[in-house]
Design a protein around this motif. Structure first.
Motif, PDB file in Angstrom:
ATOM      1  N   SER A 137     -63.038  13.481  -6.805  1.00  0.00           N
ATOM      2  CA  SER A 137     -64.192  14.301  -7.157  1.00  0.00           C
ATOM      3  C   SER A 137     -64.201  15.585  -6.345  1.00  0.00           C
ATOM      4  O   SER A 137     -63.626  15.677  -5.273  1.00  0.00           O
ATOM      5  CB  SER A 137     -65.494  13.520  -6.943  1.00  0.00           C
ATOM      6  OG  SER A 137     -65.745  13.327  -5.578  1.00  0.00           O
ATOM      7  N   GLU A 185     -70.607  23.555 -13.046  1.00  0.00           N
ATOM      8  CA  GLU A 185     -69.314  23.387 -13.720  1.00  0.00           C
ATOM      9  C   GLU A 185     -68.340  24.489 -13.322  1.00  0.00           C
ATOM     10  O   GLU A 185     -67.170  24.220 -13.033  1.00  0.00           O
ATOM     11  CB  GLU A 185     -69.513  23.348 -15.233  1.00  0.00           C
ATOM     12  CG  GLU A 185     -70.145  22.052 -15.707  1.00  0.00           C
ATOM     13  CD  GLU A 185     -70.556  22.070 -17.174  1.00  0.00           C
ATOM     14  OE1 GLU A 185     -70.505  23.141 -17.825  1.00  0.00           O
ATOM     15  OE2 GLU A 185     -70.958  20.997 -17.666  1.00  0.00           O
ATOM     16  N   GLN A 186     -68.811  25.728 -13.280  1.00  0.00           N
ATOM     17  CA  GLN A 186     -67.938  26.837 -12.887  1.00  0.00           C
ATOM     18  C   GLN A 186     -67.521  26.720 -11.421  1.00  0.00           C
ATOM     19  O   GLN A 186     -66.348  26.940 -11.082  1.00  0.00           O
ATOM     20  CB  GLN A 186     -68.628  28.175 -13.133  1.00  0.00           C
ATOM     21  CG  GLN A 186     -68.811  28.473 -14.619  1.00  0.00           C
ATOM     22  CD  GLN A 186     -69.568  29.772 -14.835  1.00  0.00           C
ATOM     23  OE1 GLN A 186     -69.027  30.824 -14.567  1.00  0.00           O
ATOM     24  NE2 GLN A 186     -70.807  29.670 -15.281  1.00  0.00           N
ATOM     25  N   PRO A 227     -72.353  16.994 -12.924  1.00  0.00           N
ATOM     26  CA  PRO A 227     -71.488  16.314 -13.890  1.00  0.00           C
ATOM     27  C   PRO A 227     -70.627  15.251 -13.204  1.00  0.00           C
ATOM     28  O   PRO A 227     -70.413  15.299 -11.986  1.00  0.00           O
ATOM     29  CB  PRO A 227     -70.608  17.434 -14.446  1.00  0.00           C
ATOM     30  CG  PRO A 227     -71.158  18.709 -13.939  1.00  0.00           C
ATOM     31  CD  PRO A 227     -72.056  18.404 -12.792  1.00  0.00           C
ATOM     32  N   SER A 254     -67.401  23.960  -9.619  1.00  0.00           N
ATOM     33  CA  SER A 254     -66.517  22.801  -9.421  1.00  0.00           C
ATOM     34  C   SER A 254     -65.094  23.095  -9.884  1.00  0.00           C
ATOM     35  O   SER A 254     -64.131  22.647  -9.252  1.00  0.00           O
ATOM     36  CB  SER A 254     -67.088  21.547 -10.110  1.00  0.00           C
ATOM     37  OG  SER A 254     -67.094  21.690 -11.508  1.00  0.00           O
ATOM     38  N   ARG A 255     -64.952  23.868 -10.949  1.00  0.00           N
ATOM     39  CA  ARG A 255     -63.596  24.270 -11.382  1.00  0.00           C
ATOM     40  C   ARG A 255     -62.918  25.110 -10.302  1.00  0.00           C
ATOM     41  O   ARG A 255     -61.751  24.907  -9.969  1.00  0.00           O
ATOM     42  CB  ARG A 255     -63.644  25.034 -12.697  1.00  0.00           C
ATOM     43  CG  ARG A 255     -63.825  24.151 -13.912  1.00  0.00           C
ATOM     44  CD  ARG A 255     -63.527  24.880 -15.224  1.00  0.00           C
ATOM     45  NE  ARG A 255     -64.417  25.993 -15.491  1.00  0.00           N
ATOM     46  CZ  ARG A 255     -65.604  25.880 -16.099  1.00  0.00           C
ATOM     47  NH1 ARG A 255     -66.036  24.710 -16.513  1.00  0.00           N
ATOM     48  NH2 ARG A 255     -66.342  26.947 -16.303  1.00  0.00           N
ATOM     49  N   VAL A 295     -68.266  15.356  -9.816  1.00  0.00           N
ATOM     50  CA  VAL A 295     -68.775  16.361  -8.879  1.00  0.00           C
ATOM     51  C   VAL A 295     -69.794  15.688  -7.969  1.00  0.00           C
ATOM     52  O   VAL A 295     -70.751  15.074  -8.436  1.00  0.00           O
ATOM     53  CB  VAL A 295     -69.428  17.555  -9.606  1.00  0.00           C
ATOM     54  CG1 VAL A 295     -69.994  18.549  -8.600  1.00  0.00           C
ATOM     55  CG2 VAL A 295     -68.436  18.230 -10.535  1.00  0.00           C
ATOM     56  N   THR A 354     -76.463  23.408 -14.482  1.00  0.00           N
ATOM     57  CA  THR A 354     -75.261  22.664 -14.860  1.00  0.00           C
ATOM     58  C   THR A 354     -74.097  23.613 -15.128  1.00  0.00           C
ATOM     59  O   THR A 354     -72.963  23.353 -14.712  1.00  0.00           O
ATOM     60  CB  THR A 354     -75.536  21.777 -16.093  1.00  0.00           C
ATOM     61  OG1 THR A 354     -76.609  20.885 -15.785  1.00  0.00           O
ATOM     62  CG2 THR A 354     -74.320  20.955 -16.473  1.00  0.00           C
ATOM     63  N   GLY A 355     -74.375  24.732 -15.771  1.00  0.00           N
ATOM     64  CA  GLY A 355     -73.329  25.724 -16.008  1.00  0.00           C
ATOM     65  C   GLY A 355     -72.764  26.279 -14.707  1.00  0.00           C
ATOM     66  O   GLY A 355     -71.546  26.440 -14.554  1.00  0.00           O
TER      67      GLY A 355
END
Length: 185
Positions: A2, A175-176, A30, A178-179, A33, A171-172
């Protein structure tokens, strides 16, 4: 494996809307993460090079550095105090910037979000936090933003975790970030 994101909140108030926003991030992270809310920024002394000496760094500052170094990315939650970044958040960035060129922020992905009472949601403070983190060596995601205005009214009866628009935006961001954290790890 993770992605580990460390959340730093620039408000020390227990009922802070930015703290609630960090709690919402943890709740809605998510799968894959892990977001940890850092506790203890109030104990970190103001940065002073005289006390930042190898072998005798104050314990609270050493713990902050170690925790940030172990994270894949950082998510900063900044309210706006008098048009700028709160001192506690700036102080954390200062400690994490050292030693110069090799601090816990060096090359680490960082995103800044927040909420504030004003009509712009604290954008000035968030811009200042991005600037300070970038100068400190972080890989700031400058296009990843979330500023939520009118916090006192908007969150008077609703926790940010229960506000679908906030959750979608948060959340957006996660996600960015975490990438970027996975790519940097």
């Amino acid at each position: 494996m993770s992605v580990r994101i460390l959340a730093l909140v620039g408000s020390l108030r227990a009922g802070s809307h930015n703290r609630q926003l960090a709690e919402a991030a943890m709740k809605h992270a998510p799968e894959g993460v892990e977001i940890t809310l850092y506790e203890g920024l109030a104990e970190v002394p103001f940065y002073n090079e005289d006390i930042d000496v190898e072998g005798s760094v104050p314990e609270a500052a050493a713990r902050l550095r170690a925790t940030a170094a172990a994270a894949d990315a950082l998510l900063l939650f900044s309210p706006e105090y008098n048009g700028t970044i709160p001192a506690v958040l700036k102080n954390a960035i200062d400690w994490l910037s050292r030693p110069h060129g090799a601090g816990a922020l060096s090359g680490k992905p960082v995103a800044v979000v927040g909420t504030s009472y004003g009509q712009y949601g604290g954008v000035w403070a968030q811009d200042e936090a991005r600037k300070a983190a970038g100068i400190a060596g972080a890989a700031v995601l400058t296009d990843v933003k979330l500023s939520i205005p009118g916090s006192v009214i908007r969150f008077a009866e609703t926790h940010p975790a229960d506000d679908s628009e906030v959750v979608e935006g948060l959340t957006g961001v996660i996600e960015q970030l975490s990438r970027a954290g996975a790519a940097a790890a």
